[in-house]
Design an enzyme around this catalytic site. Structure first.
Site, short mmCIF file in Angstrom:
data_model
loop_
_atom_site.label_atom_id
_atom_site.label_comp_id
_atom_site.label_asym_id
_atom_site.label_seq_id
_atom_site.Cartn_x
_atom_site.Cartn_y
_atom_site.Cartn_z
N LYS A 90 -4.18 15.64 -0.72
CA LYS A 90 -4.66 14.77 -1.97
C LYS A 90 -6.17 15.20 -2.21
O LYS A 90 -7.07 15.37 -1.29
CB LYS A 90 -4.64 13.33 -1.53
N GLU B 123 -4.32 -0.54 -4.43
CA GLU B 123 -2.99 0.12 -4.21
C GLU B 123 -2.75 0.43 -2.86
O GLU B 123 -3.56 0.65 -2.01
CB GLU B 123 -3.15 1.53 -5.02
N ILE C 154 4.72 9.30 3.96
CA ILE C 154 5.86 8.20 4.28
C ILE C 154 7.18 8.35 3.35
O ILE C 154 6.99 8.48 2.26
CB ILE C 154 5.31 6.80 3.94
N LYS D 172 3.21 7.47 -12.42
CA LYS D 172 4.16 6.45 -12.78
C LYS D 172 4.78 6.54 -14.26
O LYS D 172 4.26 7.06 -15.11
CB LYS D 172 3.20 5.15 -12.88
N ARG E 80 -10.88 -0.18 -12.61
CA ARG E 80 -10.69 -0.56 -14.18
C ARG E 80 -9.67 -1.27 -14.49
O ARG E 80 -8.75 -1.68 -13.49
CB ARG E 80 -10.63 0.90 -14.70
#
Length: 445
Positions: free
Chosen positions: A156, A272, A201, A234, A290
């Site tokens: 990441k 999150e 995961i 998403k 935000r």
């Protein structure tokens, strides 16, 4: 008191902010690019200032131009929306130097949460569990980290978001090539090549908590489930997160509030978590400092206007809502309608809308800046609008979503509406509680 609000964004979120600000009696000034000077948000704002040419690097991302335009317009506050400069600490710092209020958290909070490694450290300080992993400056260090975490793993970007600079690695033979790609993407997207290694995961759910804080205390407004993703971006969001045991649900929301208060956070934010779909163990991922794209589903089940809360908190007011006053009623689902050809690897589809007939009726909300004749610009995100449905139960919401999608008619550009119709009819989605691998098993028809 905020009287003149400069909106440093575009599209549906600019229109959304304008609507609430107008209800509160605040004058709105839209900072628009040349490409957006005749957009619906520009027509709805009280005033419009062109901040630069079409490319976002010369307009919406140009800190000096945006702040200079706000100063010239005599704005006393700037709302950044989401994306662009919304989580940029340098932007917030420049706003403060100009003597203007930033509708968002402090520079310190932005810096703490804007760097994923620092966010992990702060999360641990606040007592939150995190996924095992750590920074990797090169392939050699990534190999050492991989020995600790095992495979599969994720790479990441430290400064990343939206799936950019993120790579899944299933075995050691892929690691060197993937870390080079991840670092290159991170450098191109964020100007920061750093990446870190994190355990993958296998059956994870993406669950987030909406929080509000006034710097002294914080509350949560329930959970959202954003597990249906493509390449870590998403597609569908719902509130509350379904099929999570009550004790785990309380533990997740308590952890989010604990982190928010630990940061002395002011404003709206989203904490999150990655939740193991089998054990319901959860791990802190990051905090988005935000407003989120998916904030309407929280509004639909709580009745709280999150933009209003942002403005009140930026005005220096204490939280006007106590945790005991927050009531979650019913279930809400949001799908993003993008101008993309989802059958052709989600290729962008800019152009003019010949038809834009959005569904309407009980329990249906549309957040969009596009109508028939509107132009989908090739310079920006392809979001046309968000379809949000609410029902007294999740089953009712799912039924309402399917009906609303069938009523939606957009012509002139390709859209993701057909994909969402497939999702809404998928038995796994209807049952609820899907994990982040859902899209991999979707039959595209």
């Amino acid at each position: 008191m905020i009287r003149r609000l400069f909106i440093a964004n575009r599209g549906e979120i600019a229109l959304r902010i304008t609507t609430t600000a107008r209800r509160l009696g605040i004058t709105t000034i839209l900072g628009a690019s040349e490409a957006d000077r005749d957009s619906l948000p520009a027509r709805m704002a009280d005033e419009v200032v062109v901040v630069g040419p079409a490319p976002s690097s010369a307009s919406y991302l140009a800190i000096e131009r945006v702040v200079g335009a706000a100063v010239a317009a005599k704005a006393d506050a700037i709302h950044p929306g989401y994306g662009f400069l919304s989580e940029n600490a340098d932007f917030a710092r420049a706003i403060a130097v100009a003597g203007i209020r930033f509708v968002g958290p402090t520079v310190a909070s932005l810096e703490a949460m804007g760097d994923k490694l620092m966010a992990r450290r702060v999360g641990v300080e606040a007592g939150l569990p995190v996924v095992p992993g750590g920074e990797a400056e090169d392939a050699a260090q990534a190999r050492e980290r991989a020995k600790e975490t095992g495979y599969p793993l994720l790479l990441k970007a430290v400064s990343g978001g939206g799936g950019r600079g993120m790579k899944r690695v299933d075995d050691p033979s892929q690691l060197d090539g993937q870390i080079d790609m991840a670092m290159a993407e991170a450098q191109a997207a964020f100007g920061d090549p750093r990446v870190y290694v994190e355990r993958y995961i296998g059956r994870g759910r993406h669950v987030e908590v909406q929080v509000l804080g006034d710097g002294a205390r914080a509350i949560h407004l329930g959970t959202r489930d954003c597990s249906i993703q493509r390449r870590f971006q998403k597609l569908v969001e719902e509130a509350p997160a379904p099929l999570i045991p009550d004790d785990k649900h309380r533990a997740i929301t308590d952890a989010a509030v604990r982190l928010t208060e630990h940061l002395h956070y002011r404003g709206a934010g989203t904490v999150e978590f990655l939740v193991d779909a089998e054990t319901f163990d959860f791990y802190f991922l990051e905090m988005n400092a935000r407003i989120q794209v998916e904030h309407p589903v929280t509004e639909a089940v709580t009745g709280v206007d999150l933009i209003e809360q942002q403005l009140l908190l930026a005005d220096g007011q204490p939280l006007g809502i106590g945790q005991a006053e927050v009531r979650i009623a019913g279930h809400a689902i949001e799908v993003r309608i993008n101008a993309e050809d989802w059958r052709a690897d989600f290729r962008p589809s800019p152009g003019r809308l010949a038809t834009a007939a959005w569904p309407a009726g009980p329990g249906i909300r549309i957040d969009s800046h596009m109508a028939a004749g509107g132009v989908v610009q090739p310079f920006y995100d392809s979001l046309l609008g968000k379809l949000i449905v609410r029902g007294d139960s999740r089953g009712e919401a799912v039924t309402r979503l399917a009906s609303a999608l069938n009523a939606l008619r957009i012509e002139g550009v390709e859209t993701t509406a057909g994909l969402h119709r497939l999702i809404a009819a998928d038995p796994r989605f209807v049952a609820g509680g899907v994990d982040t691998r859902f899209f991999e098993g979707l039959t595209h028809g």
